[in-house]
Design a protein around this motif. Structure first.
Motif, mmCIF file in Angstrom:
data_model
loop_
_atom_site.group_PDB
_atom_site.id
_atom_site.type_symbol
_atom_site.label_atom_id
_atom_site.label_comp_id
_atom_site.label_asym_id
_atom_site.label_seq_id
_atom_site.Cartn_x
_atom_site.Cartn_y
_atom_site.Cartn_z
ATOM 1 N N ASP A 190 0.167 8.547 4.726
ATOM 2 C CA ASP A 190 0.214 10.022 4.755
ATOM 3 C C ASP A 190 0.291 10.616 3.342
ATOM 4 O OD1 ASP A 190 2.796 9.453 4.137
ATOM 5 O OD2 ASP A 190 3.683 10.275 5.973
ATOM 6 N N GLU A 191 0.524 9.756 2.346
ATOM 7 C CA GLU A 191 0.523 10.267 0.972
ATOM 8 C C GLU A 191 -0.901 10.380 0.403
ATOM 9 O OE1 GLU A 191 2.626 8.679 -2.778
ATOM 10 O OE2 GLU A 191 4.115 8.590 -1.158
ATOM 11 N N VAL A 192 -1.804 9.597 0.986
ATOM 12 C CA VAL A 192 -3.173 9.599 0.449
ATOM 13 C C VAL A 192 -4.180 10.243 1.410
ATOM 14 C CG1 VAL A 192 -2.825 7.569 -0.994
ATOM 15 C CG2 VAL A 192 -3.654 7.258 1.336
ATOM 16 N N TYR A 193 -3.739 10.503 2.638
ATOM 17 C CA TYR A 193 -4.662 11.019 3.648
ATOM 18 C C TYR A 193 -4.458 12.507 3.866
ATOM 19 C CZ TYR A 193 -6.602 11.893 8.286
ATOM 20 O OH TYR A 193 -7.295 12.406 9.345
ATOM 21 N N HIS A 194 -5.536 13.239 3.829
ATOM 22 C CA HIS A 194 -5.456 14.693 4.062
ATOM 23 C C HIS A 194 -6.542 15.091 5.055
ATOM 24 C CE1 HIS A 194 -2.966 14.757 0.450
ATOM 25 N NE2 HIS A 194 -3.883 13.942 -0.077
ATOM 26 N N ARG B 299 0.851 -1.195 0.000
ATOM 27 C CA ARG B 299 0.000 0.000 0.000
ATOM 28 C C ARG B 299 0.883 1.240 0.000
ATOM 29 N NH1 ARG B 299 -3.230 -3.206 -1.349
ATOM 30 N NH2 ARG B 299 -5.341 -3.534 -0.583
ATOM 31 N N VAL B 300 0.465 2.256 -0.733
ATOM 32 C CA VAL B 300 1.125 3.552 -0.730
ATOM 33 C C VAL B 300 1.084 4.081 0.715
ATOM 34 C CG1 VAL B 300 0.835 5.930 -1.587
ATOM 35 C CG2 VAL B 300 0.361 3.999 -3.114
ATOM 36 N N PRO B 301 2.171 4.745 1.203
ATOM 37 C CA PRO B 301 2.130 5.253 2.594
ATOM 38 C C PRO B 301 0.867 6.070 2.841
ATOM 39 C CG PRO B 301 4.285 5.623 1.615
ATOM 40 C CD PRO B 301 3.415 5.093 0.515
#
Ligand SMILES: Cc1cc2nc3c(=O)[nH]c(=O)nc-3n(C[C@H](O)[C@H](O)[C@H](O)COP(=O)(O)O)c2cc1C
Length: 242
Positions: free
Chosen positions: A236-240, A232-234
């Motif tokens: 914090d890269e997808v969460y805002h 899975r992509v980290p």
């Protein structure tokens, strides 16, 4: 299994254990649970085909490019979009909503609410889902652009957009199904690597039906069943958080 465990357990399983059967009734029950998924305007423009006949499964597997998941599956479920049934479904939802309002709304609000739903399902839904070589979608888009100059409006109303709308809802049903299957200890693999024309022919579906996802099912063949660790992509890269 609680939800978090089920979500961790669910993997795209590429090899099923051919010696471990699954109960078709349990799979059918998971499909019934899949109907609890939300759908745009509750239109439910989907159908589910649970394939258990070995000969048909072999044909379906060929149309899925001979992927190991379909080759080794105990059963195969095909998630189908039926945008062509929009009039029938809109009538169903409208009839349901009339009763719903009568049963659950305050007396003085009932007439207005029923009128609103008649407008929505009797006029707006047929207008939005109708198709005619892209022309109706262009008209709807122009209309949305014009109205959008004065107030907020949904702009994704082209024929392509409406197709995406139908697939979006169907995919939610597919995901609900996969989670329900995980809760049973059953495995699945969502596939879009297939020849939709051949699948439609095998299932005798009309030209305007769409194949949303094909989900082979069974029990994973131990370690061989999954392709290693989950990537899975980290987060914090997808969460805002805003
Ligand atoms: C819409 C969709 C289409 C997919 N198509 C295929 C496919 O054709 N073949 C395949 O082996 N996996 C397919 N996958 C599985 C993904 O590769 C897999 O879900 C992803 O690698 C993440 O792995 P996980 O599900 O084990 O977490 C598909 C997944 C989705 C959601």
């Amino acid at each position: 299994m609680d939800l978090e465990n089920a979500l961790n357990y669910r993997r795209a399983v590429r090899v099923f254990d051919k010696n471990k059967p699954i109960d078709p009734e349990r799979v059918e029950h998971c499909l019934e649970l899949a109907t609890l998924a939300p759908s745009s305007s509750n239109m439910q423009l989907w159908e589910f085909y649970q394939i258990t006949q070995p000969e048909l499964m072999a044909e379906i597997s060929k149309a899925c490019l001979g992927q190991t998941a379909t080759e080794t599956a105990a059963e195969i479920v095909v998630f189908v979009t039926r945008q062509d049934l929009y009039r029938k479904r809109a009538r169903f939802v409208l009839d349901f909503e009339r009763g719903n309002v009568r049963r659950n709304s305050p007396k003085e609000r009932q007439d207005k609410r029923i009128k609103d739903r008649e407008l929505y399902y009797g006029k707006l839904m047929p207008f939005l889902y109708a198709r005619c070589f892209g022309i109706l979608g262009m008209l709807r888009t122009l209309l949305a652009q014009a109205i959008g100059l004065f107030r907020p409006i949904v702009r994704e109303v082209s024929e392509c957009d409406m197709r995406a709308t139908v697939h979006k809802s169907c995919a939610l049903a597919a995901q609900t199904f996969m989670i329900a299957m995980a809760c049973e200890g059953y495995d699945t693999c969502p596939l879009e690597g297939f020849d939709s024309r051949r699948i439609k022919k095998l299932l005798r579906l009309p030209r305007r039906a769409g194949i949303n996802m094909i989900i082979p099912c069974g029990i994973r063949d131990g370690e061989k069943g999954i392709w290693g660790e989950r990537g899975r992509v980290p987060f914090d890269e997808v969460y805002h958080r805003i």
